[in-house]
Design a protein around this motif. Structure first.
Motif, mmCIF file in Angstrom:
data_model
loop_
_atom_site.group_PDB
_atom_site.id
_atom_site.type_symbol
_atom_site.label_atom_id
_atom_site.label_comp_id
_atom_site.label_asym_id
_atom_site.label_seq_id
_atom_site.Cartn_x
_atom_site.Cartn_y
_atom_site.Cartn_z
ATOM 1 N N PRO A 19 -0.171 -10.838 22.883
ATOM 2 C CA PRO A 19 -1.184 -10.802 21.823
ATOM 3 C C PRO A 19 -0.924 -11.736 20.643
ATOM 4 N N GLY A 20 0.258 -12.361 20.578
ATOM 5 C CA GLY A 20 0.532 -13.246 19.451
ATOM 6 C C GLY A 20 0.216 -14.703 19.712
ATOM 7 N N VAL A 21 -0.244 -15.029 20.922
ATOM 8 C CA VAL A 21 -0.485 -16.447 21.231
ATOM 9 C C VAL A 21 -1.624 -17.035 20.393
ATOM 10 N N ASP A 22 -2.445 -16.171 19.819
ATOM 11 C CA ASP A 22 -3.538 -16.657 18.965
ATOM 12 C C ASP A 22 -3.068 -16.999 17.559
ATOM 13 N N GLY A 23 -1.819 -16.645 17.214
ATOM 14 C CA GLY A 23 -1.316 -16.989 15.891
ATOM 15 C C GLY A 23 -0.601 -15.850 15.191
ATOM 16 N N LYS A 24 -0.225 -16.113 13.976
ATOM 17 C CA LYS A 24 0.572 -15.210 13.150
ATOM 18 C C LYS A 24 -0.102 -13.854 12.943
ATOM 19 N N ILE A 25 0.706 -12.800 12.900
ATOM 20 C CA ILE A 25 0.231 -11.450 12.592
ATOM 21 C C ILE A 25 1.100 -10.887 11.466
ATOM 22 N N GLU A 26 0.473 -10.294 10.467
ATOM 23 C CA GLU A 26 1.187 -9.682 9.343
ATOM 24 C C GLU A 26 0.632 -8.292 9.076
ATOM 25 N N LEU A 27 1.519 -7.335 8.881
ATOM 26 C CA LEU A 27 1.136 -5.973 8.534
ATOM 27 C C LEU A 27 1.996 -5.491 7.369
ATOM 28 N N LEU A 28 1.368 -5.031 6.302
ATOM 29 C CA LEU A 28 2.091 -4.505 5.151
ATOM 30 C C LEU A 28 1.591 -3.112 4.838
ATOM 31 N N LYS A 29 2.531 -2.160 4.663
ATOM 32 C CA LYS A 29 2.188 -0.793 4.332
ATOM 33 C C LYS A 29 2.790 -0.438 2.982
ATOM 34 N N PHE A 30 2.052 0.378 2.207
ATOM 35 C CA PHE A 30 2.448 0.682 0.837
ATOM 36 C C PHE A 30 2.739 2.168 0.652
ATOM 37 N N ALA A 31 3.404 2.484 -0.433
ATOM 38 C CA ALA A 31 3.869 3.846 -0.676
ATOM 39 C C ALA A 31 2.732 4.853 -0.771
ATOM 40 N N ASP A 32 1.548 4.427 -1.166
ATOM 41 C CA ASP A 32 0.417 5.354 -1.306
ATOM 42 C C ASP A 32 -0.322 5.584 0.002
ATOM 43 N N GLY A 33 0.211 5.045 1.104
ATOM 44 C CA GLY A 33 -0.407 5.252 2.407
ATOM 45 C C GLY A 33 -1.406 4.184 2.810
ATOM 46 N N THR A 34 -1.728 3.267 1.909
ATOM 47 C CA THR A 34 -2.649 2.189 2.240
ATOM 48 C C THR A 34 -1.908 1.069 2.963
ATOM 49 N N ALA A 35 -2.665 0.162 3.537
ATOM 50 C CA ALA A 35 -2.071 -0.947 4.275
ATOM 51 C C ALA A 35 -3.012 -2.141 4.250
ATOM 52 N N VAL A 36 -2.468 -3.306 4.540
ATOM 53 C CA VAL A 36 -3.264 -4.521 4.669
ATOM 54 C C VAL A 36 -2.684 -5.335 5.820
ATOM 55 N N GLY A 37 -3.533 -5.966 6.574
ATOM 56 C CA GLY A 37 -3.078 -6.765 7.704
ATOM 57 C C GLY A 37 -3.872 -8.049 7.818
ATOM 58 N N ARG A 38 -3.295 -9.000 8.536
ATOM 59 C CA ARG A 38 -3.982 -10.267 8.752
ATOM 60 C C ARG A 38 -3.466 -10.892 10.035
ATOM 61 N N SER A 39 -4.364 -11.566 10.748
ATOM 62 C CA SER A 39 -3.970 -12.274 11.952
ATOM 63 C C SER A 39 -4.792 -13.541 12.074
ATOM 64 N N ASP A 40 -4.136 -14.635 12.453
ATOM 65 C CA ASP A 40 -4.852 -15.892 12.646
ATOM 66 C C ASP A 40 -5.914 -15.762 13.731
#
Length: 292
Positions: A226-247
């Motif tokens: 699944p990574g052949v399409d490019g970079k993947i980033e996942l960030l999770k925060f103390a309040d339970g929220t998260a943000v992600g991004r993939s090329d």
């Protein structure tokens, strides 16, 4: 060389390097630089100094003084220190160096660094190059120097400093959980020469051995994943929220949508399952280091 009260003074005119110009799209940066410039002007006028006289006293040209005071240029740290001394500001102008230093970093870098600093968990898959949090200064410099069109030397130093500043995430308390999956090809690329590459591999070993870090290598011989399409980033925060991004998903835009985050988490989990284990990855880096 110019004389000020009988003392020779070297007057410097800063070249119009892009690193010292204010990004007009960076609202916060523009506001900071305009505020600093306004304070400098008010202090100068309060002591009855003309711009030309002040410029000579701090060792810079009159034109640069006007540009800084009008908020069109970002002052160097040493400029603020000299201004503080000449204008008798008692450290108030020098104290502005911290905000000015942040403005010198590109807006997108500041935003990334802010998210990374707030995250309690970070997961990244990177293909073509090493993730910025894993790079040594020499490795980062070699990458920036290879850009086309070329950056100026000051711009390179500015970008390297910004990238290294992001690594403060490793010194947080409590420490965040950091996970990296790195393609083998990026580890084998000879960036910056033998010594730079050797130091980079040594640094990877140091980071990979940290208790809060999981580092894995994706072998080149592995099949499609699944990574052949490019970079993947996942960030999770103390309040339970998260943000992600993939090329390769959602047009490359950051997302906080639960459904889209689950898709990115599934892709990242699959990548981790197909990569070498952390122990195998450490052995792999040690093998590369032995080849240098």
């Amino acid at each position: 060389m110019t004389q000020v009260n009988g003392t020779p003074v070297q007057v410097e005119e800063e070249a119009d390097e892009p690193g010292w110009e204010v990004d007009p799209d960076d609202d916060w940066g523009v506001a900071v630089v305009e505020t600093v410039g306004r304070q400098l002007k008010l202090r100068r006028e309060a002591v009855g100094m003309r711009a030309a006289e002040f410029g000579l006293a701090v060792g810079y040209g009159e034109d640069l003084v006007y540009k800084i005071e009008s908020g069109k240029r970002i002052p160097r740290p040493e400029y603020l220190d000299k201004a503080d001394k000449v204008l008798g500001a008692g450290g108030l102008l020098s104290a502005m160096k911290e905000d000015v230093k942040k403005v010198r970093y590109p807006k997108n870098v500041r935003e990334i660094a802010k998210l990374e600093a707030q995250a309690v968990e970070l997961g990244v898959y990177v293909g073509l190059s090493l993730h910025g949090l894993l790079q040594t200064p020499e490795h980062a410099r070699a990458l920036f120097e290879a850009r086309q069109p070329p950056y100026s030397e000051e711009e390179v130093e500015r970008l390297v400093t910004a990238r290294m500043t992001r690594k403060a995430v490793f010194d947080k308390s409590p420490v965040p959980a950091l996970s990296f999956v790195q393609e083998e090809a990026a580890l084998r690329r000879r960036i910056g020469g033998t010594m730079v590459r050797r130091r980079q591999l040594e640094h990877l070993l140091e980071v990979a051995r940290l208790r809060n870090v999981t580092f894995q290598v994706m072998p080149t011989e592995s099949g499609a994943h699944p990574g052949v399409d490019g970079k993947i980033e996942l960030l999770k925060f103390a309040d339970g929220t998260a943000v992600g991004r993939s090329d390769g998903a959602f047009n490359g835009r950051p997302t906080t949508e639960p459904k889209e985050l689950r898709i990115l988490e599934l892709r990242y989990s699959t990548i981790r399952a197909e990569a070498l284990t952390p122990g195998e990855s450490l052995a792999f880096i040690e093998h590369l280091l032995g080849e240098t």
